[in-house]
Scaffold this motif. Structure first.
Motif, short mmCIF file in Angstrom:
data_model
loop_
_atom_site.label_atom_id
_atom_site.label_comp_id
_atom_site.label_asym_id
_atom_site.label_seq_id
_atom_site.Cartn_x
_atom_site.Cartn_y
_atom_site.Cartn_z
N TYR A 32 0.79 -1.10 -0.06
CA TYR A 32 -0.09 0.09 -0.21
C TYR A 32 0.91 1.22 0.01
CZ TYR A 32 -3.78 -3.50 1.41
OH TYR A 32 -4.39 -4.36 1.30
N TYR A 36 1.30 11.84 1.53
CA TYR A 36 0.58 13.06 2.25
C TYR A 36 1.31 14.36 2.16
CZ TYR A 36 -0.95 9.26 5.47
OH TYR A 36 -1.84 8.07 6.05
N PRO A 44 0.19 15.67 9.01
CA PRO A 44 0.14 15.19 7.42
C PRO A 44 -1.18 14.86 7.21
CG PRO A 44 1.89 13.85 8.60
CD PRO A 44 1.12 14.61 9.73
N TYR A 49 -3.95 7.21 -2.00
CA TYR A 49 -3.81 6.05 -1.40
C TYR A 49 -4.17 5.01 -2.57
CZ TYR A 49 -4.63 2.45 1.89
OH TYR A 49 -4.70 1.20 2.53
N THR A 92 3.39 0.74 3.25
CA THR A 92 2.95 -0.26 4.45
C THR A 92 2.69 -1.63 3.77
OG1 THR A 92 1.93 -0.81 6.51
CG2 THR A 92 0.65 0.22 4.43
N PHE A 93 2.59 -2.42 4.55
CA PHE A 93 2.71 -3.94 4.22
C PHE A 93 1.24 -4.38 4.02
CE2 PHE A 93 7.08 -4.51 4.76
CZ PHE A 93 7.48 -3.99 5.71
N GLY A 94 0.90 -5.74 4.10
CA GLY A 94 -0.61 -6.01 3.83
C GLY A 94 -1.32 -6.19 5.13
N GLY A 96 -3.12 -6.38 8.53
CA GLY A 96 -2.63 -6.29 9.73
C GLY A 96 -1.68 -5.49 10.01
N ALA A 97 -1.09 -5.01 9.16
CA ALA A 97 0.07 -4.10 9.27
C ALA A 97 -0.36 -2.68 9.42
CB ALA A 97 1.10 -4.15 8.18
N GLN A 98 -0.10 -1.83 10.57
CA GLN A 98 -0.43 -0.36 10.73
C GLN A 98 0.81 0.49 10.40
OE1 GLN A 98 -3.04 1.88 10.86
NE2 GLN A 98 -3.77 0.00 9.77
N SER B 31 -8.46 1.89 15.57
CA SER B 31 -7.14 1.71 15.58
C SER B 31 -6.36 3.20 15.62
CB SER B 31 -6.35 1.20 14.24
OG SER B 31 -5.07 1.17 14.11
N TYR B 35 3.43 8.56 15.95
CA TYR B 35 4.77 8.74 15.38
C TYR B 35 5.37 9.68 15.86
CZ TYR B 35 2.53 5.81 11.68
OH TYR B 35 1.97 4.69 10.99
N PHE B 45 7.62 5.50 13.30
CA PHE B 45 6.50 4.80 14.05
C PHE B 45 6.97 4.46 15.41
CE2 PHE B 45 2.82 2.00 14.27
CZ PHE B 45 3.21 0.60 14.76
N ASN B 56 1.37 -3.44 17.33
CA ASN B 56 2.70 -3.42 16.81
C ASN B 56 3.49 -2.43 17.45
OD1 ASN B 56 2.56 -4.64 14.09
ND2 ASN B 56 0.71 -3.51 14.15
N SER B 94 -7.33 4.99 12.18
CA SER B 94 -7.91 4.24 11.15
C SER B 94 -8.91 3.34 11.71
CB SER B 94 -6.83 3.55 10.40
OG SER B 94 -6.49 2.40 11.12
N GLY B 97 -7.76 -1.05 11.35
CA GLY B 97 -6.10 -1.47 11.22
C GLY B 97 -6.09 -2.52 10.19
N GLY B 98 -4.93 -2.73 9.94
CA GLY B 98 -4.71 -3.36 8.71
C GLY B 98 -4.20 -2.58 7.41
N GLY B 99 -3.32 -3.26 6.51
CA GLY B 99 -2.59 -2.30 5.55
C GLY B 99 -3.71 -1.56 4.63
N GLY B 100 -5.00 -2.04 4.66
CA GLY B 100 -6.05 -1.56 3.76
C GLY B 100 -6.61 -0.27 3.98
N GLN B 101 -6.23 0.13 5.27
CA GLN B 101 -7.05 0.96 5.93
C GLN B 101 -6.39 2.44 6.13
OE1 GLN B 101 -10.17 1.19 6.83
NE2 GLN B 101 -10.60 -1.30 6.37
N PRO B 102 -6.65 3.45 5.39
CA PRO B 102 -5.56 4.61 5.32
C PRO B 102 -5.67 5.35 6.59
CG PRO B 102 -8.07 5.22 4.11
CD PRO B 102 -7.80 3.67 4.29
N GLN B 103 -4.49 5.75 7.06
CA GLN B 103 -4.30 6.61 8.19
C GLN B 103 -4.68 7.86 8.32
OE1 GLN B 103 -0.94 5.29 10.78
NE2 GLN B 103 -0.89 3.34 9.67
N HIS B 104 -5.21 8.73 9.17
CA HIS B 104 -5.55 10.14 9.20
C HIS B 104 -4.79 10.69 10.50
CE1 HIS B 104 -8.32 9.78 5.78
NE2 HIS B 104 -8.82 8.59 6.33
N PHE B 105 -4.28 11.70 10.28
CA PHE B 105 -3.13 12.22 11.15
C PHE B 105 -3.89 13.40 12.01
CE2 PHE B 105 0.82 10.37 11.14
CZ PHE B 105 0.86 9.35 10.01
#
Lengths: 112, 114
Positions: A32, A36, A44, A49, A92-94, A96-98, B31, B35, B45, B56, B94, B97-105
């Motif tokens: 992914y 930003y 940011p 995305y 980031t990775f797949g 479960g990775a945050q 989640s 940082y 991180f 994590n 987010s 959680g999980g890589g497929g979820q964008p994070q907002h700061f």
């Protein structure tokens, strides 16, 4: 060597120019990819995305991902003075990775 | 919809003290990640919490700790502050959680150590 490399600039271009920002990375497990934008004294802000290779367009912004070359780009068309900011690539990775891994950021100035 | 809220915005501490920073995620986000941003190291991180559990952890000493409450709000604590801890501390949220979820700061807490 950093996992994600990004030219810190600074980069200065005239208003209306096309801006190209780039990052390279070393870990092929990244899936992914994000861009930003960070203004001074602010956090940011998520611009783009994307998942895996390909292009994604949103208004004046286009993100490209080339996983075979481990290279991502952000293009800004018709750049405006309000686009002046620091641009950060992140990945980031797949599942479960945050943990996001960031580039150093490129400081961009658009001159009127 | 309100964004990520971090308090306080600015803090000044002296070496050896401890500090607690607070983060309220976007409503519905479960989640929360933290940082550290410095001019030399960029954004690094610290840790991530989901459902009150740390999932994590980054490469920071044990002086850096955090927790998450049942309403998803999170705090981070830094004990025995050092000059090198001066930085902008950012919180991101987010959905699940999980890589497929964008994070907002959020806009961060700027911590200065004297």
């Amino acid at each position: 060597q950093k996992e994600v490399e990004q030219d810190p600039g600074p980069l200065s271009v005239p208003e209306g120019a096309i801006v190209s920002l780039n990052c390279t990375y070393s870990n092929s497990a990244f899936q992914y990819f994000m861009w930003y934008r960070q203004y001074s004294r602010k956090g940011p802000e998520l611009l783009m995305y994307t998942y895996s290779s390909g292009n994604k367009e949103d208004g004046r912004f286009t993100a490209q991902v080339d996983k075979s070359s481990k290279y991502i780009s952000l293009f800004i068309r018709d750049s405006q003075p309000s686009d002046s900011a620091t641009y950060l690539c992140a990945m980031t990775f797949g599942q479960g990775a945050q943990k996001l891994v960031f580039g150093q950021g490129t400081r961009l100035t658009i001159n009127p | 919809k309100a964004g990520v809220t971090q308090t306080p915005r600015y803090l000044i501490k002296t070496r050896g003290q401890q500090v607690t920073l607070s983060c309220s995620p976007i409503s519905g986000h479960r989640s929360v990640s933290w940082y550290q941003q410095t001019p030399g190291q960029g954004l690094q991180f610290l840790f991530e919490y989901f459902s009150e559990t740390q999932r994590n952890k980054g490469n920071f000493p044990g002086r850096f700790s955090g927790r998450q409450f049942s309403n998803s709000r999170s705090e981070m604590n830094v004990s025995t502050l050092e000059l090198g801890d001066s930085a902008l501390y950012l919180c991101a949220s987010s959905l699940s959680g999980g890589g497929g979820q964008p994070q907002h700061f959020g806009d961060g807490t700027r911590l200065s150590i004297l």
